[in-house]
Motif scaffolding. Structure first.
Motif, PDB file in Angstrom:
ATOM      1  N   HIS A  83       0.758  -1.324  -0.069  1.00  0.00           N
ATOM      2  CA  HIS A  83       0.026  -0.137   0.000  1.00  0.00           C
ATOM      3  C   HIS A  83       0.949   1.068   0.056  1.00  0.00           C
ATOM      4  O   HIS A  83       0.729   2.205  -0.736  1.00  0.00           O
ATOM      5  CB  HIS A  83      -1.126   0.090   1.252  1.00  0.00           C
ATOM      6  N   LYS A 201      -9.025   0.507   2.462  1.00  0.00           N
ATOM      7  CA  LYS A 201      -9.171  -0.880   2.666  1.00  0.00           C
ATOM      8  C   LYS A 201     -10.554  -1.474   3.267  1.00  0.00           C
ATOM      9  O   LYS A 201     -11.037  -0.810   4.070  1.00  0.00           O
ATOM     10  CB  LYS A 201      -7.938  -1.179   3.759  1.00  0.00           C
ATOM     11  N   TRP A 232      -8.668   1.951  -5.250  1.00  0.00           N
ATOM     12  CA  TRP A 232      -7.713   3.055  -5.349  1.00  0.00           C
ATOM     13  C   TRP A 232      -8.256   4.309  -6.290  1.00  0.00           C
ATOM     14  O   TRP A 232      -8.607   4.075  -7.231  1.00  0.00           O
ATOM     15  CB  TRP A 232      -6.463   2.301  -5.595  1.00  0.00           C
TER      16      TRP A 232
END
Length: 396
Positions: A83, A201, A232
Motif C-alpha cells: 500500500h 481498505k 484506489w
C-alpha cells in the motif's frame, strides 16, 4: 503497558514464557514479586497478542503493542508495505491515515519515507499507535479525533482509510451488518478519492455494487487467505486497470516474500464449460472475487467444470500462483455408502474434502465415511457435465 514499569514487566514475562513456563506459573511468580494483578493480566494478554501478531508483523511484533480488536483488523505488514509503495510511486510525501487503529499502515508509510498523519477516534488505541510509531523511530504524532470532522493539514497529499467494520471497543467486538455503519463512512472515504490520491481498505466481501466507477478494485490473498479488497483512486490507481487479484506468499527461511498479480480493465467473462480433463484447478479466492477466472482459464488453457462453479479443468499441468492444481485420479460413486466402500478399498485414511455446487457438510461427511488406511487424497464434490460427481485427486 505504556509505562517503563509495564514495559519491564512485559519483558520479564516474555522471557519466562520463552523459556517454557506457562502463563499460570508466570502470573504466580509476578504476584510473588509484588506486581499488581491488573498489570499482570495486561502483561499476559499482551504477550499472547504479540505471539499471535508475529503472523502479521514478523519480528517487528516484538516491539509493538496491540489490542485484540486492533490486531484483528490490522493489515499484514507485507501488504501494508505494498500500500505504502503506491503512495511513494505517486510522489506523495505526507499521507493521512484516517482511522489508523494500532498504526499498521502508518508504520508502513514511515518505512517508505512518507510522513504519516495518523488520526484515531479511540484515545486508548491512539496511544497504542503512537507507541508503535515511536518504537520504529518515527516522531509522527497520532491525533485523537473523528476523521470525518477534522480538516486535513495543508501538507497532506494522499489519504488512506481503513474504515472500522466492527463495533467500538478493544475486545469482544462484533462485525457491523451494513456498510452504512462503517467508521469513517464509505461516502466520506470515496469523496477523498475525487481530489487526492486515496486508498480505502475494505472487506473482500463488499457488495460490488458499491464500487465507484473509475476506482481500481484489488482483492488480496495472503498465504491462501483472502484478506481484503482495496479501492484506489487518483494517482495511486493504475491507468487502465479496473480489477486486480494480488496473491501474496510469505517467504520461508531465507526465501523472500512473493507477490503475483492478475489484472484486467474490468470483470472478465467466465470460460466456456468443457469436458473433465486430467487436471483440476481451484482458483485463489482473490481471483474468484475479482471475477478474473476467465483470464486465468486462458493462461491455463482450461475451461469451466460447470457453469457458475469456480473450478477449472484442462489436459495440461500448468504451474501458476493463481490456483492450486490437482491431478484427477478417478471418478468415484456419489452415493455415500458406495463412496465409503470405494475409499476403504483404496486405503484412504486422510481425506481433504472440497465442494462447490454440492449440498454437503465436509466435516460431517468425513466422520460418516469412517476413514481408515495409510493413504491420503483430495475429494472434490461438485458438478460436471450437468451431473453431480465425486472426483478423487492428488495435489500437483
Amino acid at each position: 503497558m505504556l509505562s517503563s514499569n509495564g514495559a519491564e514487566t512485559l519483558a520479564t514475562a516474555e522471557r519466562e514464557l520463552a523459556s517454557g513456563s506457562d502463563s499460570i506459573r508466570v502470573g504466580a511468580e509476578l504476584r510473588t514479586a509484588g506486581v499488581d494483578s491488573d498489570l499482570i493480566a495486561a502483561v499476559l494478554t499482551q504477550a499472547e497478542l504479540r505471539r499471535r501478531a508475529a503472523a502479521k508483523f514478523g519480528p517487528l511484533a516484538e516491539l509493538l503493542l496491540f489490542t485484540p480488536a486492533g490486531l484483528e483488523q490490522a493489515t499484514r505488514a507485507p501488504i501494508a508495505a505494498l500500500h505504502a509503495a503506491r503512495f511513494a510511486e505517486a510522489g506523495c510525501r505526507s499521507v493521512a491515515d484516517l482511522g489508523c487503529g494500532i498504526g499498521a499502515e502508518s508504520l508502513a508509510l514511515a518505512s517508505a519515507g512518507i510522513r504519516p498523519h495518523a488520526v484515531e477516534l479511540d484515545p486508548f488505541t491512539a496511544r497504542i499507535a503512537e507507541h508503535n510509531l515511536a518504537a520504529v523511530g518515527s516522531e509522527a504524532p497520532v491525533t485523537v479525533g473523528d476523521a470525518e470532522r477534522m480538516p486535513l493539514p495543508a501538507e497532506v497529499d494522499g489519504v488512506f482509510l481503513d474504515p472500522a467494520r466492527r463495533t467500538a471497543g478493544h475486545r469482544d467486538t462484533r462485525r457491523v451488518a451494513s456498510p452504512d455503519d462503517y467508521s469513517p463512512s464509505l461516502g466520506f472515504a470515496f469523496a477523498h478519492g475525487d481530489r487526492l490520491p486515496t486508498g480505502v481498505k475494505l472487506g473482500p466481501g463488499l457488495d460490488r455494487e458499491l464500487i465507484p466507477d473509475g476506482a481500481e478494485a484489488q482483492w488480496v490473498s495472503s498465504d491462501g487467505q483472502l484478506v481484503e479488497m482495496g479501492l484506489w483512486f487518483g494517482a495511486v490507481a493504475r491507468p487502465g486497470l479496473g480489477r486486480a487479484a494480488l496473491v501474496h506468499r510469505s517467504g520461508r527461511g531465507s526465501s523472500p516474500d512473493e507477490a503475483h498479480e492478475l489484472t484486467a480493465p474490468a470483470d472478465t467473462p467466465d470460460a466456456d464449460e468443457r469436458p473433465l480433463g486430467e487436471f483440476l484447478y481451484e482458483p485463489d479466492g482473490a481471483v474468484i472475487r475479482a471475477r478474473l477466472i476467465g483470464s486465468l482459464a486462458e493462461r491455463l488453457d482450461a475451461g469451466m467444470v460447470s457453469g457458475r462453479i469456480a473450478y477449472l479443468t484442462g489436459d495440461r499441468a500448468v504451474a501458476t500462483p493463481f490456483a492450486t492444481g490437482f491431478r484427477v485420479l478417478e471418478e468415484l460413486p456419489v452415493k455415500e455408502k458406495e463412496l465409503r466402500r470405494a475409499l476403504a478399498d483404496r486405503g484412504i485414511g486422510r481425506l481433504e474434502i472440497k465442494k462447490r455446487g454440492a449440498d454437503v457438510d465436509p466435516a460431517a461427511l468425513r466422520k460418516r465415511l469412517k476413514l481408515r488406511g495409510a493413504e491420503g487424497a483430495t475429494l472434490f464434490l461438485t458438478r460436471a457435465g450437468g451431473r453431480h460427481v465425486a472426483l478423487l485427486a492428488e495435489r500437483l
